[in-house]
Every structure is written in structure tokens, then in C-alpha cells.
Design a protein around this motif. Structure first.
Motif, PDB file in Angstrom:
ATOM      1  N   ALA A  87       8.645  15.092   8.855  1.00 25.12           N
ATOM      2  CA  ALA A  87       8.141  14.204  10.202  1.00 25.12           C
ATOM      3  C   ALA A  87       7.398  12.865   9.784  1.00 25.12           C
ATOM      4  O   ALA A  87       7.740  11.910  10.695  1.00 25.12           O
ATOM      5  CB  ALA A  87       6.998  15.003  10.663  1.00 25.12           C
ATOM      6  N   GLY A  88       8.108  13.377   8.396  1.00 25.50           N
ATOM      7  CA  GLY A  88       7.484  11.441   8.064  1.00 25.50           C
ATOM      8  C   GLY A  88       6.059  11.219   7.614  1.00 25.50           C
ATOM      9  O   GLY A  88       5.920   9.767   7.230  1.00 25.50           O
ATOM     10  N   LYS A  89       5.599  11.832   7.128  1.00 19.93           N
ATOM     11  CA  LYS A  89       3.842  11.928   6.962  1.00 19.93           C
ATOM     12  C   LYS A  89       3.957  11.192   5.674  1.00 19.93           C
ATOM     13  O   LYS A  89       3.228   9.846   5.617  1.00 19.93           O
ATOM     14  CB  LYS A  89       2.777  12.552   6.878  1.00 19.93           C
ATOM     15  CG  LYS A  89       3.271  13.889   8.657  1.00 19.93           C
ATOM     16  CD  LYS A  89       2.751  15.403   8.306  1.00 19.93           C
ATOM     17  CE  LYS A  89       3.156  15.993   6.359  1.00 19.93           C
ATOM     18  NZ  LYS A  89       4.943  16.469   7.465  1.00 19.93           N
ATOM     19  N   SER A  90       4.732  11.945   4.522  1.00 18.50           N
ATOM     20  CA  SER A  90       4.187  11.179   3.149  1.00 18.50           C
ATOM     21  C   SER A  90       5.123   9.941   2.994  1.00 18.50           C
ATOM     22  O   SER A  90       4.809   8.920   2.274  1.00 18.50           O
ATOM     23  CB  SER A  90       5.390  12.449   2.240  1.00 18.50           C
ATOM     24  OG  SER A  90       5.061  13.197   2.296  1.00 18.50           O
ATOM     25  N   THR A  91       6.133   9.544   4.053  1.00 19.10           N
ATOM     26  CA  THR A  91       7.314   8.696   4.943  1.00 19.10           C
ATOM     27  C   THR A  91       6.127   6.891   4.488  1.00 19.10           C
ATOM     28  O   THR A  91       5.915   6.112   4.054  1.00 19.10           O
ATOM     29  CB  THR A  91       8.440   7.836   4.908  1.00 19.10           C
ATOM     30  OG1 THR A  91       9.391   8.791   4.568  1.00 19.10           O
ATOM     31  CG2 THR A  91       8.758   6.530   5.028  1.00 19.10           C
ATOM     32  N   LEU A  92       4.891   7.359   5.522  1.00 21.31           N
ATOM     33  CA  LEU A  92       4.293   6.376   6.429  1.00 21.31           C
ATOM     34  C   LEU A  92       3.202   6.195   5.118  1.00 21.31           C
ATOM     35  O   LEU A  92       2.894   4.959   4.731  1.00 21.31           O
ATOM     36  CB  LEU A  92       3.194   7.114   7.353  1.00 21.31           C
ATOM     37  CG  LEU A  92       2.236   6.249   8.189  1.00 21.31           C
ATOM     38  CD1 LEU A  92       2.974   5.074   8.822  1.00 21.31           C
ATOM     39  CD2 LEU A  92       1.358   7.660   9.386  1.00 21.31           C
ATOM     40  N   ILE A  93       2.895   6.979   4.467  1.00 15.41           N
ATOM     41  CA  ILE A  93       1.332   6.704   3.877  1.00 15.41           C
ATOM     42  C   ILE A  93       2.213   6.632   2.640  1.00 15.41           C
ATOM     43  O   ILE A  93       1.861   5.384   1.969  1.00 15.41           O
ATOM     44  CB  ILE A  93       0.615   7.689   3.223  1.00 15.41           C
ATOM     45  CG1 ILE A  93       1.553   9.134   2.371  1.00 15.41           C
ATOM     46  CG2 ILE A  93      -0.125   8.174   4.054  1.00 15.41           C
ATOM     47  CD1 ILE A  93       0.301   9.792   1.634  1.00 15.41           C
ATOM     48  N   ARG A  94       3.747   6.588   2.076  1.00 11.12           N
ATOM     49  CA  ARG A  94       4.255   6.237   0.729  1.00 11.12           C
ATOM     50  C   ARG A  94       4.551   4.400   1.286  1.00 11.12           C
ATOM     51  O   ARG A  94       3.841   3.206   0.660  1.00 11.12           O
ATOM     52  CB  ARG A  94       4.959   6.675   0.352  1.00 11.12           C
ATOM     53  CG  ARG A  94       5.027   7.547  -0.542  1.00 11.12           C
ATOM     54  CD  ARG A  94       6.049   8.835  -0.914  1.00 11.12           C
ATOM     55  NE  ARG A  94       6.389   9.539  -1.485  1.00 11.12           N
ATOM     56  CZ  ARG A  94       4.990  10.601  -1.222  1.00 11.12           C
ATOM     57  NH1 ARG A  94       4.482  10.863  -0.599  1.00 11.12           N
ATOM     58  NH2 ARG A  94       5.250  11.330  -2.893  1.00 11.12           N
ATOM     59  N   THR A  95       5.317   4.011   2.226  1.00  8.34           N
ATOM     60  CA  THR A  95       4.748   2.479   2.986  1.00  8.34           C
ATOM     61  C   THR A  95       4.048   2.022   2.872  1.00  8.34           C
ATOM     62  O   THR A  95       3.490   0.697   3.018  1.00  8.34           O
ATOM     63  CB  THR A  95       5.428   3.033   4.033  1.00  8.34           C
ATOM     64  OG1 THR A  95       6.607   3.351   4.161  1.00  8.34           O
ATOM     65  CG2 THR A  95       5.990   1.213   4.666  1.00  8.34           C
ATOM     66  N   ILE A  96       2.643   2.422   3.688  1.00 13.01           N
ATOM     67  CA  ILE A  96       1.680   1.879   3.821  1.00 13.01           C
ATOM     68  C   ILE A  96       0.914   1.485   2.629  1.00 13.01           C
ATOM     69  O   ILE A  96      -0.259   0.466   2.138  1.00 13.01           O
ATOM     70  CB  ILE A  96       0.542   2.700   4.169  1.00 13.01           C
ATOM     71  CG1 ILE A  96       0.426   2.648   5.784  1.00 13.01           C
ATOM     72  CG2 ILE A  96      -1.184   2.315   4.248  1.00 13.01           C
ATOM     73  CD1 ILE A  96      -0.568   3.975   6.247  1.00 13.01           C
ATOM     74  N   GLY A  97       1.238   2.391   1.050  1.00 10.52           N
ATOM     75  CA  GLY A  97       1.129   2.293   0.056  1.00 10.52           C
ATOM     76  C   GLY A  97       1.275   0.850  -1.013  1.00 10.52           C
ATOM     77  O   GLY A  97       1.288   0.804  -2.424  1.00 10.52           O
ATOM     78  N   GLY A  98       2.427   1.225  -0.095  1.00  9.13           N
ATOM     79  CA  GLY A  98       2.990  -0.391  -0.276  1.00  9.13           C
ATOM     80  C   GLY A  98       3.937   0.313  -1.817  1.00  9.13           C
ATOM     81  O   GLY A  98       4.943  -0.566  -2.534  1.00  9.13           O
ATOM     82  N   ILE A  99       4.341   1.348  -1.458  1.00 11.04           N
ATOM     83  CA  ILE A  99       5.533   2.307  -2.740  1.00 11.04           C
ATOM     84  C   ILE A  99       7.195   1.668  -2.178  1.00 11.04           C
ATOM     85  O   ILE A  99       7.987   1.745  -2.621  1.00 11.04           O
ATOM     86  CB  ILE A  99       5.433   3.386  -2.790  1.00 11.04           C
ATOM     87  CG1 ILE A  99       4.532   2.921  -3.757  1.00 11.04           C
ATOM     88  CG2 ILE A  99       6.502   4.457  -3.982  1.00 11.04           C
ATOM     89  CD1 ILE A  99       3.450   4.774  -4.079  1.00 11.04           C
ATOM     90  N   LEU A 100       7.137   2.109  -0.574  1.00 12.21           N
ATOM     91  CA  LEU A 100       8.599   1.913   0.459  1.00 12.21           C
ATOM     92  C   LEU A 100       8.554   0.521   1.090  1.00 12.21           C
ATOM     93  O   LEU A 100       7.531   0.552   1.633  1.00 12.21           O
ATOM     94  CB  LEU A 100       8.582   3.318   1.218  1.00 12.21           C
ATOM     95  CG  LEU A 100       9.251   4.239  -0.075  1.00 12.21           C
ATOM     96  CD1 LEU A 100       9.139   5.953   1.241  1.00 12.21           C
ATOM     97  CD2 LEU A 100      10.209   4.637  -0.328  1.00 12.21           C
ATOM     98  N   PRO A 101       9.411  -0.117   0.897  1.00 12.46           N
ATOM     99  CA  PRO A 101       9.254  -1.838   2.473  1.00 12.46           C
ATOM    100  C   PRO A 101       9.801  -0.497   3.144  1.00 12.46           C
ATOM    101  O   PRO A 101      10.257   0.181   3.609  1.00 12.46           O
ATOM    102  CB  PRO A 101       9.843  -1.953   1.574  1.00 12.46           C
ATOM    103  CG  PRO A 101      11.322  -1.018   0.894  1.00 12.46           C
ATOM    104  CD  PRO A 101      10.356  -0.075  -0.236  1.00 12.46           C
TER     105      PRO A 101
END
Length: 277
Positions: A87-101
């Protein structure tokens, strides 16, 4: 405050240790999209492979992990994030955390994040648990003196005993989970981000971890919890969002969001629309 956009990341220092203020923003997500480009696809036919080889082509597929997601989290909020796998859950928090731009959009983060995104992410398997505690503390912006002051507390909380002085590669997944959780929650975070942290470990440790997160909410500015355990979302969160295929479907209280999500699961995607809520 740190600000991350698709064009230019910007960061400025923010004071930490202040009490949560429900009127202040902790995290703001504006029209954030994340698109992966991958060469993964089904095995091509012999003819397709020959044509691509002759043209020097590679099949590229775009995966839209997040699609124009927007929401605001104020201080004092414990946000649950639910949705099916992919669904994109982990992508979302990795993006908020600065791991993924983000591919597009903008994210503002006010404060220091402590992210427990998976079992032992960032651990060096050849170093001992105790040595990894030091690395984790330094990575979270603490001084060596501050890390040393927390080291014994982390060791005691993780319940690893003599294993603290053995290499991480000798740990079971449950042991790695305990240590990763202990490191994250003892770093005085402003914003705590947890992705399925409680899925491993025995029942006693899960209860202990839940109690610790409740304690942190008294001082942390915000918490994000990704979980398939809807009971945990209801118990530990005061706000929730539901993601489906990268799209924010619903935002509200945990009861409201879970009710909409479970209704969706019962009737199926083809028979569902937002008007049905």
C-alpha cells in the motif's frame, strides 16, 4: 526543522526537549509522490529478448509507491498507518524519515526522528550489540557521553544478557528486534517512527515495548506506527490514515479509519467507492 522536497533538501536546527503542543505542527506532508524505476518484469519471450538486444534496450517499469499524499501531524499525535501489503506504508515513513527522497512534493519535519523501520536496519552484523548501541546513538545525534549514559539502560531493557557482547550475526530475529527497539526508544526522540516493531519477540516483551511507547508519548512530539495489528492501532494511536496502492484513502480517528478499511476488505475493491463510507 528539516524540510525535504523533490528539488532541494533544506535543514535548520530545532530545539529539542520541549513539551508537546497540540497546536504546533510536527510533520507536514504535501502532495508527496514516490516513483520507483525498475527493470523487473516477467520473463520476455525469445523474440522480445532478441529485439531488445539488437536495439540495446532495457525494459523499464515505473512503480508509483505514493501518489500525491497530503496530511499534517500536530504534536501530541500518535498516528497509525494501515493498509494491505504494497500500500505504500513503509515507503511513506522512510520518506518522512529522510531515507527515501520524494519524487515530487514536500515534507516538513520539526524535530529529531528516531526511526525503527525494520529489524536491525543499520546494525553492523560483525560488531557486538553493545558496539551497535554506540553507533545507533551517534547516528541519532547524541554525543559519546550521552550514549554511554544510556548504554546500560538499553542493555537492561533489551534483556539480551551476555549476548550484548556477541556479534549481531549470532542473534535471532527476535533478539535483533529487541535491541533495535531498545536503541530507538532510548534516544530521546522528538518523533518516533515504528514499522512493525512489535511483530517479533515474546508476549512479555511486546507488553513492555507497548508500555515504553506510551511513556514516550508524554515527551515525544509525535509517533508514527505502521502495523497490520488493528488492535495495536486502536490501543496506541489517537489518529490514523489508510493507504491503498499509494493513495491516501481515509484519515480520521482510529475507529473511523479501521471501520472504513474493514468494510473495504469485506466488499472488495471493485465494489467499493469513497461514497460508500
Amino acid at each position: 526543522m528539516s524540510s525535504l522536497s523533490a528539488s532541494e533538501p533544506v535543514s535548520t536546527p530545532t530545539a529539542t526537549g520541549t513539551a508537546p503542543n497540540p497546536e504546533r505542527i510536527a510533520v507536514k506532508v504535501e502532495d508527496v509522490s514516490v516513483t520507483y524505476r525498475t527493470t523487473f518484469e516477467r520473463t520476455p519471450t525469445f523474440k522480445q529478448a532478441i529485439v531488445r538486444f539488437g536495439r540495446g534496450e532495457r525494459a523499464v517499469r515505473e512503480v508509483h509507491a505514493l501518489k500525491k499524499v497530503s496530511f499534517t501531524v500536530n504534536e501530541g499525535t500518535s498516528l497509525g498507518i494501515i493498509g494491505a501489503n504494497g500500500a505504500g506504508k513503509s515507503t511513506l515513513i522512510r520518506t518522512i524519515g529522510g531515507i527515501l527522497p520524494p519524487t515530487s512534493g514536500r515534507i516538513e519535519v520539526h524535530g529529531r526522528i528516531s526511526a525503527l523501520l525494520a529489524l536491525g536496519v543499520g546494525f553492523n552484523p560483525n560488531l557486538s550489540g553493545r558496539e551497535n548501541v554506540v553507533l545507533g546513538g551517534l547516528a541519532n545525534g547524541l554525543t559519546r557521553a550521552q550514549v554511554a549514559a544510556r548504554a546500560e539502560e538499553i542493555a537492561e531493557f533489551s534483556e539480551l544478557g551476555d549476548f550484548m557482547d556477541l556479534p549481531i550475526r549470532t542473534y535471532s530475529s527476535g533478539m535483533r528486534s529487541k535491541l533495535a527497539f531498545a536503541v530507538s526508544v532510548h534516544m530521546d526522540p522528538d518523533i518516533l517512527m515504528i514499522d512493525e516493531a512489535l511483530s517479533a519477540g515474546d508476549a512479555a516483551f511486546k507488553k513492555k515495548a507497548a508500555d515504553k511507547m506510551q511513556e514516550l508519548m508524554g515527551s515525544a512530539r509525535a509517533m508514527f506506527l505502521v502495523s497490520h495489528g488493528l488492535g495495536s492501532i486502536k490501543e496506541m494511536c489517537n489518529r490514523a490514515i489508510w493507504l491503498h496502492k499509494g493513495t491516501l484513502m481515509y484519515e480520521g480517528s482510529p475507529d473511523e479509519v479501521i471501520a472504513a478499511y474493514t468494510k473495504f476488505l469485506k466488499v472488495g475493491e471493485d465494489a467499493f467507492s469513497l461514497e460508500d463510507l
